[in-house]
Enzyme design. Structure first.
Site, PDB file in Angstrom:
ATOM      1  N   HIS A 123      24.009  -6.851 -18.153  1.00 56.78           N
ATOM      2  CA  HIS A 123      24.382  -6.284 -19.763  1.00 56.78           C
ATOM      3  C   HIS A 123      25.130  -7.324 -20.383  1.00 56.78           C
ATOM      4  O   HIS A 123      25.964  -8.081 -20.127  1.00 56.78           O
ATOM      5  CB  HIS A 123      25.165  -5.005 -19.295  1.00 56.78           C
ATOM      6  N   HIS A 169      27.432 -10.520 -29.785  1.00 54.22           N
ATOM      7  CA  HIS A 169      27.663  -8.944 -29.619  1.00 54.22           C
ATOM      8  C   HIS A 169      28.121  -8.493 -31.132  1.00 54.22           C
ATOM      9  O   HIS A 169      29.196  -8.796 -31.625  1.00 54.22           O
ATOM     10  CB  HIS A 169      29.132  -8.754 -28.523  1.00 54.22           C
TER      11      HIS A 169
END
Length: 605
Positions: A123, A169
């Site tokens: 992830h 991100h």
């Protein structure tokens, strides 16, 4: 020998002693050496087959002779014989690479569709630390691939000038890394630890122009390694065996795709009607894009002024770019509109990937457990950590596997106990990153019934685990690492609930209270000689976790190593079990001597 300071003027000296062979080892040596003082290669072979459960084909006399030779080379200062003494035999049992607890070869059936496997999944694979402000880099991607991770996640965003693709991100303070660096790292390291396919999941936040640029990068860097369908959406993903050393892209098809496809079809019809050469549809989308790029580059005016929101691309370039991007996607992702019933809807002519956060998955499994199992028999389910795990922590993976979820996405930089379980699970099947799902998750019974994860199950097997001793800390740690005044006080802890530190993790019915050995004081080579028994209802999903700690009377106990092993893969007999640090890196020397007995008969109650 180690010297420890008690105070300014007072010192204590302790001798580092090797522990003697346990009683069980002595008895086995006496039995198989036929009460002699030495064990021949032929006698060792009989021990391997009868006591250790090795297949005849593996434990040949030639292999036994090789073991004897290696043990004598490592353990004996002078090789004047070709047989093992009791100490040599004990030394052999304590060598992990000669007597490992699980097999190191791929042995599962690898010819089933890809959705029939649990897959080692990362992830936010590009993050070096926490989810809020850690740098993004290709380095954690490389590290994950070298650990056997087979699913890499990249979040794609435009850079600040909107002319290149960054991996970052989004909407956080994390610093970006260029997509090209990440793709190159994947290409160069994808198969460093496993030959089986790598899936790259893309979280796409790009404009049509940048989608096309990303697609061109993917195609250029991966080349023939890239697997993508020749046309349309796949009804079934090929097997790991057929996808050896291939890279697969999984993401949502661009929202402009259907519109672009329809418009391109209309324009192609018009072109043919006007008497064009009729070869426009025969070309690859990438060829069309290249032609339009060349034309755009030759223009003297400013394309951005002429095309506004299209950022330099004319209408047809955008259409072609979207089509080209879409053509590279092998596993389509997406969240259907509507509730959970629609989310787990199965389409006969299409395989897709559904992603759920851990909270949404928990909600779904309460009311739709069987629907999830049925969905994952063909389609992919990815479960990822909730957004509030800013510290890159992880969640319990067992319930996800119990429902058939193939991609349980973990923060590989989390270094927590759930990650130890993930690492343990994927030590299965030779550590290749793919573990065949158990048959009960794939079977379909009368009236199209599938396995019910909430069903009460009987005990299927009993696992007996005996911890004899441990060794190796004196080589891998400074002599004052655990205690400044004396050698360490080690103890090993077992439990079937990993939230209580260590042990067997499995389905809820298999979890019991914590168990542990007694503390062995002032010993670098602790001897415990303690046996534990575990009743297992779903042994195929059970994971044996062992953690060693050093007892501290005045502070929290010190971590001294851990391991997690899939119960279904445990080799019977007395085995050398290597220990790992908090990150999951194996210590060079630290290991335990343990015995495993897994009963085959069904046990009532």
């Amino acid at each position: 020998m180690g010297t420890y300071k008690m105070c300014i003027c007072f010192k204590r000296t302790f001798l580092a002693r090797e522990a003697k062979p346990p009683a069980d080892v002595k008895e086995l040596f006496t039995e198989y050496a036929e009460r002699g003082n030495l064990m021949t290669a032929k006698q060792l072979r009989r021990f391997l087959v009868e006591a250790q459960g090795e297949p005849d084909s593996d434990a040949t006399t030639v292999e036994a002779e090789k073991i004897v030779e290696q043990v004598l080379q490592r353990h004996s200062t002078k090789i004047t014989r070709n047989s093992l003494s009791l100490d040599d035999f004990h030394h052999f049992l304590f060598i992990p690479d000669l007597n490992s607890p699980i097999r190191s070869q791929v042995h599962h059936d690898m010819s089933a569709p890809l959705s029939h496997y649990f897959i080692f999944t990362g992830h936010n694979s590009y993050l070096t630390g926490n989810q809020l402000n850690s740098p993004c880099s290709e380095v954690p991607i490389i590290e994950a691939l070298e650990r056997g991770v087979r699913v890499i996640e990249l979040d794609l965003w435009p850079n600040h000038t909107k002319d290149n693709v960054h991996v970052v991100h989004g909407r956080t303070l994390t610093s970006p890394v260029e997509l090209q660096k990440c793709l190159t790292a994947i290409k160069e390291h994808a198969f460093s630890s496993s030959i089986y396919p790598v899936i790259v999941t893309l979280e796409d936040h790009l404009t049509p122009k940048l989608q096309c640029k990303a697609a061109q990068m993917i195609k250029q860097i991966f080349g023939d390694m890239l697997f993508h369908p020749e046309s349309g959406c796949l009804q079934e993903i090929p097997s790991p065996e057929k996808l050896i050393e291939r890279i697969i892209i999984s993401t949502k098809p661009p929202k402009e795709f259907e519109e672009a496809k329809e418009q391109m079809e209309e324009e192609n019809i018009l072109e043919k009607q006007k008497g064009s050469n009729g070869n426009a549809c025969e070309k690859e989308p990438s060829d069309h894009v290249a032609e339009h790029d060349d034309k755009s580059d030759s223009d003297t005016g400013d394309p951005s002024e002429e095309n506004g929101d299209n950022d330099g691309y004319d209408s047809k370039s955008c259409q072609l770019g979207v089509l080209f991007y879409r053509s590279l996607i092998a596993i389509h992702a997406g969240k259907p509109k509507g509730g959970l019933r629609e989310a787990f809807k199965i389409e006969i002519d299409k395989v897709r990937r559904l992603s759920l956060s851990e909270q949404k998955f928990e909600k779904a499994m309460e009311s739709r457990g069987r629907d999830i199992v049925r969905f994952t028999q063909k389609n992919f389910l990815r479960v990822y950590p909730k957004g509030t795990r800013f510290d890159s922590s992880n969640f319990k993976p067992l319930t996800c596997w119990m429902h058939g979820a193939q991609m349980v996405a973990f923060n590989m930089q989390g270094h927590d106990k759930p990650l130890w379980l993930m690492q343990g699970m994927f030590r299965s099947n030779g550590g290749c990153g793919y573990v065949k799902k158990p048959a009960f998750l794939m079977n379909v019974g009368p009236d199209n019934q599938v396995f019910d994860p909430k069903a009460e199950l009987p005990v299927r097997k009993i696992l007996k685990v005996k911890i004899y001793m441990g060794d190796g800390w004196r080589f891998d740690f400074k002599h004052t690492h655990f205690d400044r005044c004396s050698p360490p006080d080690f103890y090993a802890r077992h439990t079937e609930n990993y939230e209580r530190q260590v042990g067997i993790a499995g389905v809820p019915a298999d979890m019991t209270a914590m168990k542990e050995t007694r503390v062995r004081e002032d010993e670098w080579t602790p001897v415990w000689d303690k046996e534990f028994t575990f009743k297992l209802t779903v042994p195929v999903l059970a994971l044996l976790r062992v953690e060693v700690k050093e007892y501290d009377r005045t502070d929290s106990d010190d971590f001294a190593g851990q391991t997690c092993l899939p119960v279904s893969e445990l080799r019977p007999g007395i085995r050398a079990v290597p220990l790992y640090d908090c990150k999951g890196d194996k210590y060079p020397s630290v290991r335990l001597l343990m015995r495993f007995v897994l009963s085959e008969e069904t046990v009532a109650g």
